[in-house]
Scaffold this active site. Structure first.
Site, PDB file in Angstrom:
ATOM      1  N   HIS A  43      15.859 -57.091 -36.124  1.00 43.45           N
ATOM      2  CA  HIS A  43      16.207 -55.873 -36.868  1.00 43.45           C
ATOM      3  C   HIS A  43      15.625 -54.660 -36.144  1.00 43.45           C
ATOM      4  O   HIS A  43      14.837 -54.812 -35.210  1.00 43.45           O
ATOM      5  CB  HIS A  43      15.654 -55.944 -38.296  1.00 43.45           C
ATOM      6  CG  HIS A  43      14.156 -55.935 -38.323  1.00 43.45           C
ATOM      7  ND1 HIS A  43      13.393 -57.071 -38.140  1.00 43.45           N
ATOM      8  CD2 HIS A  43      13.269 -54.912 -38.460  1.00 43.45           C
ATOM      9  CE1 HIS A  43      12.112 -56.756 -38.185  1.00 43.45           C
ATOM     10  NE2 HIS A  43      12.004 -55.440 -38.367  1.00 43.45           N
ATOM     11  N   HIS A 125      13.802 -49.342 -31.713  1.00 41.53           N
ATOM     12  CA  HIS A 125      13.861 -50.523 -30.854  1.00 41.53           C
ATOM     13  C   HIS A 125      14.053 -51.762 -31.720  1.00 41.53           C
ATOM     14  O   HIS A 125      13.832 -51.723 -32.930  1.00 41.53           O
ATOM     15  CB  HIS A 125      12.570 -50.665 -30.042  1.00 41.53           C
ATOM     16  CG  HIS A 125      11.372 -50.929 -30.900  1.00 41.53           C
ATOM     17  ND1 HIS A 125      10.709 -49.929 -31.580  1.00 41.53           N
ATOM     18  CD2 HIS A 125      10.747 -52.080 -31.229  1.00 41.53           C
ATOM     19  CE1 HIS A 125       9.723 -50.456 -32.282  1.00 41.53           C
ATOM     20  NE2 HIS A 125       9.726 -51.776 -32.088  1.00 41.53           N
TER      21      HIS A 125
END
Length: 177
Positions: A43, A125
């Site tokens: 995620h 990220h």
């Protein structure tokens, strides 16, 4: 003692994108001691809340329900390493303003509701591995395109087998004037 739930807001990739990310991770040259993130846990964290009293979870949900941000697309490319956190990641290329608006909107509304949040910087990220004392070496790969149409609230349970459970989802929709 009051019950607490460990929560964070995130972008949660669909299964096809999750498998593409996992395939890149599987072919990386990981330094010794690296612990790869399971595909089901991949995620992009928007805001980490940490331990939230169970009775405040509805306030967290209302924050999400009050926010309007237009859908956007992310391009995942490149890799990096946060030495202090000891994580290796896939980065976002030219992250769109809507991603930062989503992060900022959530943070501002959470603070208004009395939530204390750590850290101010947002470096979008997808974490691929933890326990890295040195940078990973990832294979060359074409950018991964991620059409983002929703964000989620996730509960994280610690333990021998950490578990993430999506406990809420909110659609992104064009912002009307």
């Amino acid at each position: 003692m009051a019950e607490h739930r460990r929560l964070f807001f995130a972008l949660w990739p669909d299964e096809a994108l999750r498998q593409q990310i996992a395939a890149i991770s599987a072919t990386a040259d990981w330094p010794r001691g690296a612990r790869r993130v399971p595909a089901a846990h991949l995620h992009l964290t928007l805001v980490f809340l940490g331990d939230v009293p169970a009775e405040r979870v509805d306030a967290v949900r209302s924050v999400a329900a009050s926010l309007r941000v237009a859908p956007f697309e992310l391009s995942l490319a490149g890799c990096g390493h946060f030495p202090r956190a000891e994580v290796g990641w896939l980065g976002c290329v030219d992250a769109p303003p809507a991603l930062f608006a989503l992060n900022t909107g959530l943070r501002q509304r959470l603070r208004t509701q009395g939530f204390a949040l750590r850290g101010e910087s947002f470096r979008p990220h997808v974490t691929l591995a933890r326990g890295l004392r040195e940078p990973p070496v990832l294979p060359d790969y074409p950018p991964l395109h991620w059409p983002v149409s929703e964000y989620v609230l996730v509960e994280s349970r610690r333990g021998r087998a950490p578990a993430y459970t999506v406990i809420g989802a909110w659609s992104l929709a064009p912002v009307s004037d």
